[in-house]
Design a protein around this motif. Structure first.
Motif, mmCIF file in Angstrom:
data_model
loop_
_atom_site.group_PDB
_atom_site.id
_atom_site.type_symbol
_atom_site.label_atom_id
_atom_site.label_comp_id
_atom_site.label_asym_id
_atom_site.label_seq_id
_atom_site.Cartn_x
_atom_site.Cartn_y
_atom_site.Cartn_z
ATOM 1 N N ARG A 128 4.677 37.837 48.308
ATOM 2 C CA ARG A 128 4.539 39.255 47.803
ATOM 3 C C ARG A 128 4.466 40.204 49.213
ATOM 4 O O ARG A 128 4.978 41.178 49.385
ATOM 5 C CB ARG A 128 3.352 39.665 46.734
ATOM 6 N N GLU A 131 7.792 40.532 50.121
ATOM 7 C CA GLU A 131 8.481 41.513 49.317
ATOM 8 C C GLU A 131 8.160 42.987 49.951
ATOM 9 O O GLU A 131 9.291 43.884 50.019
ATOM 10 C CB GLU A 131 8.380 41.083 48.050
ATOM 11 N N ARG A 135 10.443 46.206 51.659
ATOM 12 C CA ARG A 135 10.650 47.676 50.954
ATOM 13 C C ARG A 135 10.132 48.588 51.998
ATOM 14 O O ARG A 135 10.867 49.443 52.315
ATOM 15 C CB ARG A 135 9.481 47.513 49.762
ATOM 16 N N GLY A 157 9.829 35.600 50.626
ATOM 17 C CA GLY A 157 9.627 37.144 49.965
ATOM 18 C C GLY A 157 10.579 38.087 50.557
ATOM 19 O O GLY A 157 10.882 38.888 49.910
ATOM 20 N N TYR A 158 10.669 38.147 51.787
ATOM 21 C CA TYR A 158 11.497 39.321 52.418
ATOM 22 C C TYR A 158 12.958 39.281 52.124
ATOM 23 O O TYR A 158 13.683 40.112 51.889
ATOM 24 C CB TYR A 158 11.257 39.290 53.997
ATOM 25 N N ARG A 160 13.986 37.370 49.406
ATOM 26 C CA ARG A 160 14.122 37.936 47.965
ATOM 27 C C ARG A 160 14.237 39.338 47.792
ATOM 28 O O ARG A 160 15.321 39.813 46.987
ATOM 29 C CB ARG A 160 12.936 37.138 47.251
ATOM 30 N N ALA A 161 13.464 40.075 48.342
ATOM 31 C CA ALA A 161 13.315 41.499 48.108
ATOM 32 C C ALA A 161 14.856 42.366 48.677
ATOM 33 O O ALA A 161 15.100 43.088 48.126
ATOM 34 C CB ALA A 161 12.317 42.061 48.701
ATOM 35 N N SER A 162 15.123 41.833 49.817
ATOM 36 C CA SER A 162 16.077 42.422 50.393
ATOM 37 C C SER A 162 17.646 42.161 50.113
ATOM 38 O O SER A 162 18.534 42.595 50.424
ATOM 39 C CB SER A 162 16.090 42.119 52.188
ATOM 40 N N SER A 241 3.899 40.206 58.594
ATOM 41 C CA SER A 241 3.294 40.523 57.284
ATOM 42 C C SER A 241 1.822 40.568 57.306
ATOM 43 O O SER A 241 1.145 40.368 56.416
ATOM 44 C CB SER A 241 3.849 39.249 56.371
#
Ligand code: SF4
Length: 331
Positions: A128, A131, A135, A157-158, A160-162, A241
């Motif tokens: 998370r 992620e 953002r 996470g990075y 996944r989110a990007s 992070s």
């Protein structure tokens, strides 16, 4: 203090000395007929209670229970004294009402990813963090890679989110110890060369997002950036992070002095220039709390903020603040 205490019962001695101690301690004492575990009143370090068959066990992290086939039951509360006796436990609160100050860096770096803390397994919390970092700090890039293993969950996470692809830009030699805890610059640098091998076939010609969980001195990160450029990376965008570490830890973590820290009296752009990255961004403090589902009022984040929750919030002192005799024992 315990061994010379006049109390008949060891728990009474523990309860008497606990209010006199300052700082972080998660302690286990074994006598001939019992095990006594106690955690400092601010709960800075973890301490957990488990069960194996009819018996109980304690550990600093819940992953130890998985390894020995025990069941995780709960955290030992800050200020609590738990006695393990055959087939049961006895518990009492020795100190109550102290501000809880669980170490935020446990979630980010120290604890094993398969441990559970604050109701979350750390692998998921670190994902998370990545992620939220994507953002907060997006990058124009072709590929996300991790600094293994510390940056691996956040890199996932990075990515996944990007929506960027992720791959392994480094192969890690698993037989070399963590560089962070090795004393001396020479040994650390030598350790790093043995530790990571970049893969030109993966990184060459690519604009990379490189994710790690922290920058402490910066030497390791600088070498990582250089290794990636040598392997042909066209751009290196570092994403961390955690917020910048600018203050020493007074609570048992062997960090460098303030002056040795990469972020000491520097802006993020200056750190990026020092390290040789095309861009650098850190996860915000709010982003860390969002990822772990916790709040500042019950955590220590002093190495990021300089606001120390124990001993009057002094930030202008070195990491040995609590090791002088008169500040360690208050009565
Ligand atoms: S200063 Fe940092 S490492 Fe030390 S206990 Fe606080 S959050 Fe953890």
């Amino acid at each position: 203090m315990l061994s010379t205490h006049p109390a008949e019962e060891i728990e009474d001695a523990v309860a008497d000395i606990m209010p006199k101690l300052r700082g972080a301690f998660s302690t286990v004492v074994m006598t001939e007929d019992r095990v006594v575990a106690f955690r400092d009143p601010a709960g800075i370090r973890p301490l957990v209670l488990g069960r194996i068959g009819d018996d109980y066990c304690v550990a600093s992290e819940s992953c130890a229970f998985d390894i020995m086939g025990a069941e995780y039951m709960r955290e030992i509360e800050p200020g609590e004294v738990v006695t393990l006796v055959p087939g049961g436990i006895r518990t009492r609160m020795a100190v109550e009402g102290v501000r809880k100050s669980f170490c935020l860096f446990e979630y980010i770096y120290f604890a094993r990813p398969d441990s559970r803390m604050g109701g979350t397994v750390l692998q998921a919390a670190r994902g998370r963090m990545g992620e939220i970092l994507a953002r907060e700090a997006p990058a124009e890039a072709d590929l996300v890679i991790a600094v293994p293993d510390s940056g691996t969950p956040a890199a996932r996470g990075y990515a996944r989110a990007s929506g960027l692809p992720q791959d392994d830009g480094f192969v890690k030699n698993r037989y070399v110890a963590r560089t962070f805890i090795q004393p001396g610059d020479d040994l650390r640098q030598h350790g790093l060369r043995m530790k990571f091998n970049p893969l030109p076939e993966i990184v060459s010609g690519k604009r990379l997002v490189v994710v790690d969980d922290s920058i402490v001195r910066g030497n390791t990160t600088r070498q990582i950036v250089q290794m990636l450029r040598d392997a042909g990376a066209s751009e290196v965008h570092l994403r961390i992070s955690a917020p910048p570490i600018r203050h020493p830890c007074h609570f048992g973590i062997d960090m460098p002095t303030r002056e040795e820290m990469a972020a000491h009296e520097k802006t993020v752009d200056q750190i990026a220039a020092d390290i040789g990255a095309d861009s650098l961004a850190y996860l915000s403090l709010e982003g860390v709390y969002e990822a772990v589902g916790g709040e500042r009022a019950t955590h220590c984040d002093a190495c990021f903020t300089g606001e120390y929750p124990v001993n009057g919030g002094v930030s202008d002192t070195g990491k040995y603040l609590l090791e002088s005799a008169d500040s360690t024992i208050t009565a």
